[in-house]
Design a protein around this motif. Structure first.
Motif, PDB file in Angstrom:
ATOM      1  N   THR A   1      11.131   7.438  -9.824  1.00 18.47           N
ATOM      2  CA  THR A   1      10.252   8.150  -8.832  1.00 18.47           C
ATOM      3  C   THR A   1      10.773   7.680  -7.049  1.00 18.47           C
ATOM      4  O   THR A   1      10.387   8.720  -5.835  1.00 18.47           O
ATOM      5  CB  THR A   1       8.959   7.716  -8.854  1.00 18.47           C
TER       6      THR A   1
ATOM      7  N   PHE B   1      -5.092  -1.660 -13.967  1.00 21.76           N
ATOM      8  CA  PHE B   1      -4.817  -0.811 -12.543  1.00 21.76           C
ATOM      9  C   PHE B   1      -6.010  -0.667 -11.997  1.00 21.76           C
ATOM     10  O   PHE B   1      -6.371   0.050 -12.385  1.00 21.76           O
ATOM     11  CB  PHE B   1      -3.374  -0.059 -13.257  1.00 21.76           C
ATOM     12  N   GLY B   2      -5.767  -0.571 -10.341  1.00 21.52           N
ATOM     13  CA  GLY B   2      -6.647  -0.042  -9.837  1.00 21.52           C
ATOM     14  C   GLY B   2      -6.668   1.627  -9.548  1.00 21.52           C
ATOM     15  O   GLY B   2      -7.632   1.840  -9.231  1.00 21.52           O
ATOM     16  N   GLY B   3      -5.554   1.976 -10.071  1.00 17.18           N
ATOM     17  CA  GLY B   3      -6.363   3.788 -10.079  1.00 17.18           C
ATOM     18  C   GLY B   3      -6.277   4.055 -11.204  1.00 17.18           C
ATOM     19  O   GLY B   3      -6.210   5.671 -11.454  1.00 17.18           O
TER      20      GLY B   3
ATOM     21  N   LYS C   1       8.289  13.668  -9.545  1.00 18.60           N
ATOM     22  CA  LYS C   1       7.165  12.511 -10.192  1.00 18.60           C
ATOM     23  C   LYS C   1       7.783  11.948 -10.995  1.00 18.60           C
ATOM     24  O   LYS C   1       7.442  11.620 -12.386  1.00 18.60           O
ATOM     25  CB  LYS C   1       6.123  12.226 -10.376  1.00 18.60           C
TER      26      LYS C   1
ATOM     27  N   PRO D   1      -7.314   8.436 -11.061  1.00 24.50           N
ATOM     28  CA  PRO D   1      -5.779   9.375  -9.743  1.00 24.50           C
ATOM     29  C   PRO D   1      -5.228   9.030 -10.841  1.00 24.50           C
ATOM     30  O   PRO D   1      -4.128  10.119 -10.073  1.00 24.50           O
ATOM     31  CB  PRO D   1      -6.603   8.619  -8.343  1.00 24.50           C
ATOM     32  N   VAL D   2      -4.804   8.446 -10.831  1.00 23.45           N
ATOM     33  CA  VAL D   2      -3.095   8.014 -11.234  1.00 23.45           C
ATOM     34  C   VAL D   2      -2.441   9.095 -12.249  1.00 23.45           C
ATOM     35  O   VAL D   2      -1.354   9.317 -12.521  1.00 23.45           O
ATOM     36  CB  VAL D   2      -3.011   6.758 -11.688  1.00 23.45           C
TER      37      VAL D   2
ATOM     38  N   ARG E   1      -6.752   6.851   2.394  1.00 27.18           N
ATOM     39  CA  ARG E   1      -8.674   6.255   2.141  1.00 27.18           C
ATOM     40  C   ARG E   1      -8.261   5.575   1.232  1.00 27.18           C
ATOM     41  O   ARG E   1      -7.673   4.610   0.831  1.00 27.18           O
ATOM     42  CB  ARG E   1      -8.837   7.851   0.995  1.00 27.18           C
TER      43      ARG E   1
ATOM     44  N   LYS F   1      -3.481  17.490 -12.538  1.00 28.30           N
ATOM     45  CA  LYS F   1      -4.061  18.880 -11.062  1.00 28.30           C
ATOM     46  C   LYS F   1      -4.043  20.089 -11.468  1.00 28.30           C
ATOM     47  O   LYS F   1      -4.574  21.439 -11.280  1.00 28.30           O
ATOM     48  CB  LYS F   1      -3.014  18.532  -9.643  1.00 28.30           C
TER      49      LYS F   1
ATOM     50  N   PRO G   1       6.356   4.447  -0.602  1.00 28.97           N
ATOM     51  CA  PRO G   1       8.132   4.068  -0.516  1.00 28.97           C
ATOM     52  C   PRO G   1       8.045   4.925   0.737  1.00 28.97           C
ATOM     53  O   PRO G   1       9.111   4.782   1.308  1.00 28.97           O
ATOM     54  CB  PRO G   1       9.296   4.354  -1.446  1.00 28.97           C
TER      55      PRO G   1
ATOM     56  N   SER H   1       6.534  -2.240  -7.786  1.00 29.72           N
ATOM     57  CA  SER H   1       5.824  -2.025  -8.353  1.00 29.72           C
ATOM     58  C   SER H   1       3.928  -2.116  -8.670  1.00 29.72           C
ATOM     59  O   SER H   1       3.896  -2.283  -7.020  1.00 29.72           O
ATOM     60  CB  SER H   1       5.686  -2.211  -9.779  1.00 29.72           C
TER      61      SER H   1
ATOM     62  N   GLU I   1      -5.263   3.475  -0.311  1.00 27.66           N
ATOM     63  CA  GLU I   1      -4.325   4.556  -0.950  1.00 27.66           C
ATOM     64  C   GLU I   1      -3.926   4.978   0.545  1.00 27.66           C
ATOM     65  O   GLU I   1      -5.386   4.701   1.584  1.00 27.66           O
ATOM     66  CB  GLU I   1      -4.905   5.247  -1.901  1.00 27.66           C
TER      67      GLU I   1
ATOM     68  N   ALA J   1       5.595   9.832 -12.421  1.00 30.38           N
ATOM     69  CA  ALA J   1       5.548   8.353 -11.188  1.00 30.38           C
ATOM     70  C   ALA J   1       6.227   7.115 -11.674  1.00 30.38           C
ATOM     71  O   ALA J   1       5.165   5.871 -11.105  1.00 30.38           O
ATOM     72  CB  ALA J   1       4.320   8.755 -10.415  1.00 30.38           C
ATOM     73  N   GLY J   2       6.642   7.030 -12.827  1.00 28.27           N
ATOM     74  CA  GLY J   2       7.034   6.254 -13.797  1.00 28.27           C
ATOM     75  C   GLY J   2       5.816   5.070 -14.140  1.00 28.27           C
ATOM     76  O   GLY J   2       5.478   4.132 -14.735  1.00 28.27           O
ATOM     77  N   HIS J   3       4.307   5.318 -14.300  1.00 29.93           N
ATOM     78  CA  HIS J   3       3.280   5.570 -15.005  1.00 29.93           C
ATOM     79  C   HIS J   3       3.292   5.634 -15.987  1.00 29.93           C
ATOM     80  O   HIS J   3       3.430   7.135 -16.446  1.00 29.93           O
ATOM     81  CB  HIS J   3       1.838   5.718 -14.315  1.00 29.93           C
TER      82      HIS J   3
ATOM     83  N   ARG K   1      -9.573  13.243 -14.021  1.00 30.57           N
ATOM     84  CA  ARG K   1      -9.890  12.185 -12.245  1.00 30.57           C
ATOM     85  C   ARG K   1     -11.582  10.744 -12.673  1.00 30.57           C
ATOM     86  O   ARG K   1     -11.088   9.978 -12.408  1.00 30.57           O
ATOM     87  CB  ARG K   1      -9.755  13.190 -11.399  1.00 30.57           C
TER      88      ARG K   1
HETATM   89  N1  COA Z   1      -5.770   2.237  -6.865  1.00 27.72           N
HETATM   90  C1  COA Z   1      -6.424   3.812  -6.116  1.00 27.72           C
HETATM   91  N2  COA Z   1      -5.959   5.144  -6.474  1.00 27.72           N
HETATM   92  C2  COA Z   1      -4.164   5.134  -6.892  1.00 27.72           C
HETATM   93  C3  COA Z   1      -3.473   3.747  -7.082  1.00 27.72           C
HETATM   94  C4  COA Z   1      -3.634   2.401  -6.695  1.00 27.72           C
HETATM   95  N3  COA Z   1      -3.904   1.687  -7.120  1.00 27.72           N
HETATM   96  N4  COA Z   1      -2.417   4.299  -7.167  1.00 27.72           N
HETATM   97  C5  COA Z   1      -2.227   5.045  -7.325  1.00 27.72           C
HETATM   98  N5  COA Z   1      -3.318   5.707  -6.525  1.00 27.72           N
HETATM   99  C6  COA Z   1      -3.521   6.964  -6.651  1.00 27.72           C
HETATM  100  C7  COA Z   1      -3.280   7.872  -5.562  1.00 27.72           C
HETATM  101  O1  COA Z   1      -3.910   8.062  -4.301  1.00 27.72           O
HETATM  102  C8  COA Z   1      -3.328   9.374  -6.345  1.00 27.72           C
HETATM  103  O2  COA Z   1      -4.589   9.642  -5.591  1.00 27.72           O
HETATM  104  P1  COA Z   1      -4.615  11.312  -5.142  1.00 27.72           P
HETATM  105  O3  COA Z   1      -4.415  12.154  -5.996  1.00 27.72           O
HETATM  106  O4  COA Z   1      -5.628  11.389  -4.230  1.00 27.72           O
HETATM  107  O5  COA Z   1      -3.860  11.805  -3.959  1.00 27.72           O
HETATM  108  C9  COA Z   1      -2.607   9.374  -6.919  1.00 27.72           C
HETATM  109  O6  COA Z   1      -3.883   8.341  -7.320  1.00 27.72           O
HETATM  110  C10 COA Z   1      -1.455   9.913  -7.908  1.00 27.72           C
HETATM  111  O7  COA Z   1      -0.483   8.304  -7.482  1.00 27.72           O
HETATM  112  P2  COA Z   1       1.022   8.581  -7.174  1.00 27.72           P
HETATM  113  O8  COA Z   1       1.332   9.028  -8.939  1.00 27.72           O
HETATM  114  O9  COA Z   1       1.248   7.416  -7.267  1.00 27.72           O
HETATM  115  O10 COA Z   1       1.212   9.340  -6.257  1.00 27.72           O
HETATM  116  P3  COA Z   1       1.441   9.712  -4.901  1.00 27.72           P
HETATM  117  O11 COA Z   1       1.391  10.658  -4.502  1.00 27.72           O
HETATM  118  O12 COA Z   1      -0.014   8.768  -4.339  1.00 27.72           O
HETATM  119  O13 COA Z   1       2.933   8.955  -4.690  1.00 27.72           O
HETATM  120  C11 COA Z   1       4.866   8.091  -5.334  1.00 27.72           C
HETATM  121  C12 COA Z   1       3.792   8.711  -5.281  1.00 27.72           C
HETATM  122  C13 COA Z   1       6.635   8.463  -5.414  1.00 27.72           C
HETATM  123  C14 COA Z   1       4.775   7.540  -3.550  1.00 27.72           C
HETATM  124  C15 COA Z   1       4.533   6.791  -5.614  1.00 27.72           C
HETATM  125  O14 COA Z   1       4.199   7.422  -6.932  1.00 27.72           O
HETATM  126  C16 COA Z   1       5.714   5.681  -6.383  1.00 27.72           C
HETATM  127  O15 COA Z   1       5.444   4.949  -5.173  1.00 27.72           O
HETATM  128  N6  COA Z   1       6.194   5.600  -6.730  1.00 27.72           N
HETATM  129  C17 COA Z   1       6.835   4.500  -6.893  1.00 27.72           C
HETATM  130  C18 COA Z   1       6.741   4.230  -8.542  1.00 27.72           C
HETATM  131  C19 COA Z   1       6.236   2.349  -9.413  1.00 27.72           C
HETATM  132  O16 COA Z   1       5.631   1.650  -8.344  1.00 27.72           O
HETATM  133  N7  COA Z   1       6.483   2.633 -10.451  1.00 27.72           N
HETATM  134  C20 COA Z   1       5.416   1.862 -11.642  1.00 27.72           C
HETATM  135  C21 COA Z   1       5.905   1.175 -11.941  1.00 27.72           C
HETATM  136  S1  COA Z   1       7.936   0.627 -12.387  1.00 27.72           S
END
Ligand code: COA
Ligand code: AMP
Length: 629
Positions: free
Chosen positions: A335, A140-142, A533, A568-569, A171, A573, A309, A280, A168, A501-503, A563
């Motif tokens: 989420t 996963f990219g995060g 989340k 970041p995922v 950024r 915080k 979303p 997803s 994202e 957040a489903g992760h 982080r």
């Molecule tokens: N590459 C790099 N960074 C990523 C990333 C990726 N693929 N996916 C998430 N991140 C980063 C985000 O930018 C965020 O960074 P930040 O702390 O600088 O803001 C951090 O990881 C946390 O991400 P996330 O938990 O996804 O929160 P969010 O505030 O960006 O978004 C939602 C909240 C609810 C919109 C988002 O979590 C979402 O769309 N969830 C859907 C759930 C999902 O797809 N689950 C997968 C399993 S089914």
């Protein structure tokens, strides 16, 4: 036949059930039997068959004259790009990429790490590996470079295929520096890398090691599908366990094909040619099973959505995609709906779109709270189906099987066990307990086809993590109950996995990172309830005696450290400095009680606590960061 008949049919003849489901797959050599139990409690399905995943997901549809059907819709509100890829084009793209990998020496059994954003090339890379029997592992990219390095060392890939960046909101996440850092850190080095250059960030290529995606494939002859044994690993997907060392879940080729194909009609109720959308990411199991493999194996059109979303550009994005592409079934995490509901509580944006094509919304990945389900049901006017599964299983353990029979929905329950799964609630002594009582959720062995037969290079860990606590059962790590009607309720994890957040994340892994900070003597991480989340990690830090650094600085450094090391995922915080951690007299940290305090829930004073006053200190500390109010 209704659900009961199908389930009882499976119970009466499990092997017959799966042999019959196997008829939907194109075999190079058909399996002579379904289950191999000679190494019980380790099991394998369709082990003596020969088959190719890519053939079943791509080529066979083209051969059947459906090459013009759209296989992948790429819709990227974050970049503005949109593109359809037909099955015919997908076959050509995948055969060419597979040819280029083969020409560079990648063969059956070699590992290939894929580190890519949500672009169709990520699916092409997965399928190209499957085509030549290479074993992919998508990261996963995060995740941060360190997490990538851990995976490189565990599976020792010959090649890494990466995108130059992910995007994202607000950024551009450059993947290449993370990739270079990970390769530097890892002791196992890939022979070469293939980089998909995206407009948003051009990566610097390392001479002799890195190849640009298109140049890599120039003038290369496409290759055909290579049949592999039924028990050949299709992929490895790392998931959080109880330590910083992730578990490499192995997916067996034949069982994966049979089980996923079965689910598309029976669980999701979609027919070949219809559009199925799993919102997803390819880095998660949902992305593997329901963005890439299952819809393609069943001849559906899958949507690769690069956006969020909300905010890309607004909370109407999902509705726009559903209308524009005539999506019949949407699968996402609760989420995502909580985020949409928060941004557009009245569901006003829904009214701007024609959603009459949508038949069902499926939710999984974390607990679906009743408010969210009810909101979605009332605003969308379609059944909202919660279903429960794990990276380990690859498809639903419990669901409402919409293609067999739409059972009454009980809000708060992911409904009933799917064929293949004999789900039981066990007490501490390992014996099944009566309906309505809480216990550990376990599945009687053998698990069905497609589920993990082992962990990559870690069979002992597989046995000790999943098969030892309850002999004869697979331990899911979830606790819950089954009611009188056979409906399951998933209440909590029995280990330190949390769901943000489903992760799926490990608090143990975060504790390992915090403990590496030079001023931290002891620490604990819990998952506190979060309205958006689901859960958020909260850290407790006991600093070394004599530390002169201000607490605020230590907290800030710890937040950055998580982080940097996990990514970041982790969404780490919040942390507080405390004098001591509440423990039992035997030294076990009372994390469950700390969660209750953070969530302002009532709790029973643990009988074995060494000093109850510490709980008041924990509460006061939590109040300083907005919890326990
Ligand atoms: N590459 C790099 N960074 C990523 C990333 C990726 N693929 N996916 C998430 N991140 C980063 C985000 O930018 C965020 O960074 P930040 O702390 O600088 O803001 C951090 O990881 C946390 O991400 P996330 O938990 O996804 O929160 P969010 O505030 O960006 O978004 C939602 C909240 C609810 C919109 C988002 O979590 C979402 O769309 N969830 C859907 C759930 C999902 O797809 N689950 C997968 C399993 S089914
Ligand atoms: P993952 O392996 O990332 O899919 O995470 C699996 C874990 O997520 C499960 O063990 C559960 O703890 C949780 N989970 C998944 N789906 C559900 C659901 N429908 N309801 C409650 N928890 C769920």
């Amino acid at each position: 036949m209704g659900y009961r008949d199908v389930y009882e049919g499976w119970q009466a003849d499990p092997e017959g059930f799966w042999m019959s489901a196997a008829e939907a797959i194109d075999w190079d050599t058909a399996p002579s039997k379904a289950l191999d139990d000679t190494r019980a409690p380790l099991y394998e399905w369709f082990a003596d068959a020969r088959v190719n995943t890519c053939w079943n997901a791509v080529d066979r549809h083209v051969e059947a004259g459906r090459g013009d059907r759209v296989a992948i819709i790429y819709d990227s509100p974050i970049t503005g790009a949109k593109r359809n890829i037909s099955y015919g084009e997908l076959r050509d793209n995948v055969a060419r990429l597979a040819g280029a990998l083969a020409a560079r020496g990648v063969t059956k059994g070699d590992r290939v790490i894929i580190y890519m954003p949500m672009v169709p090339e990520a699916l092409e890379a997965m399928l190209a590996c499957a085509r030549i029997g290479a074993i992919h592992s998508v990261v996963f990219g995060g995740f941060a470079a360190n997490e990538l390095a851990v995976r490189i060392d565990d599976c020792a890939p010959k090649c890494i295929i990466a995108g130059s960046c992910g995007i994202e909101p607000g950024r551009v996440v450059e993947y290449k520096p993370l990739l270079d850092g990970a390769i530097e850190m890892a002791s196992s080095k890939p022979e070469f890398c293939v980089i998909l250059q995206r407009e948003e960030a051009q990566a610097d290529l390392v001479e002799g090691r890195d190849h640009e995606w298109h140049a890599f494939q120039d003038g290369v002859a496409p290759v055909d599908c290579v049949p592999v044994e039924g028990n050949h690993p299709a992929y490895i997907l790392y998931t959080s366990g109880t330590t910083g060392q992730p578990k490499g879940v192995v997916r067996p080729t034949a069982g994966h094909l049979v089980a996923l194909h079965w689910t598309m009609k029976n669980i999701y109720n979609v027919d070949p040619g219809e559009v199925f959308w799993a919102a997803s990411d390819v880095g998660w199991v949902v992305g593997h099973s329901y963005i890439c493999y299952a819809p393609l194996i069943a001849g559906n059109t899958t949507v690769v959505f690069e956006g969020k979303p909300i905010g890309t550009p607004d909370a109407g994005t999902f509705w726009r995609v559903i209308e524009e592409h005539d999506v019949k079934a949407l699968f996402t995490a609760p989420t995502a709906f909580r985020a949409i509901k928060r941004a557009d509580p009245g569901g006003d944006l829904i009214k701007d779109y024609d959603l009459t094509g949508l038949r069902t919304l499926f939710l999984a990945g974390e607990r679906a709270d009743p408010d969210t389900i009810e909101w979605a049901q009332s605003k969308l006017g379609v059944p909202v189906i919660d279903h429960w599964w794990q990276t380990e299983t690859g498809f639903a353990i419990a669901s409402n099987p919409m293609g067999i029979e739409a059972l009454p929905v009980k809000i708060g329950s992911p409904s009933v066990a799917m064929p293949g799964y004999d789900v039981q609630i066990l007490g501490d002594d390992g014996h099944p307990i009566p309906a309505g009582e809480l216990g550990a959720i376990a599945v009687k062995l053998p698990l069905p086809p497609g589920t993990l037969p082992t962990l990559w290079n870690a069979e002992e860990r597989f046995v000790s993590s999943y098969l030892t606590t309850f002999p004869g059962y697979y331990e899911t790590g979830d606790a819950g109950m089954i009611d009188e009607d056979g409906y399951l309720y998933i209440m909590a994890r029995t280990d330190d996995v949390i769901n943000v957040a489903g992760h799926r994340l490990s608090t143990g892994a975060m504790e390992e990172v915090l403990a590496s900070h030079p001023d931290v003597a002891e620490c604990a991480v819990i998952g506190a309830t979060d309205a958006l989340k689901g859960q958020l990690p909260v850290g407790f830090l006991c600093t070394n005696a004599g530390t002169s650094k201000p607490d605020g600085d230590i907290v800030a450094e710890c937040v950055s450290l998580v982080r940097e090391k996990i990514g970041p995922v982790a969404a780490f915080k919040h942390a507080v400095v405390v004098d001591r951690l509440p423990k039992t007299r035997s030294g076990k940290i009372l994390r469950a009680t700390m969660v209750k305090i953070a969530d302002s829930d009532s709790y029973k004073m643990p009988a074995t606590i060494d000093d109850p006053v510490i709980l008041d200190e924990i509460k006061e500390a939590l109040q300083t960061i907005g919890y326990a109010n």
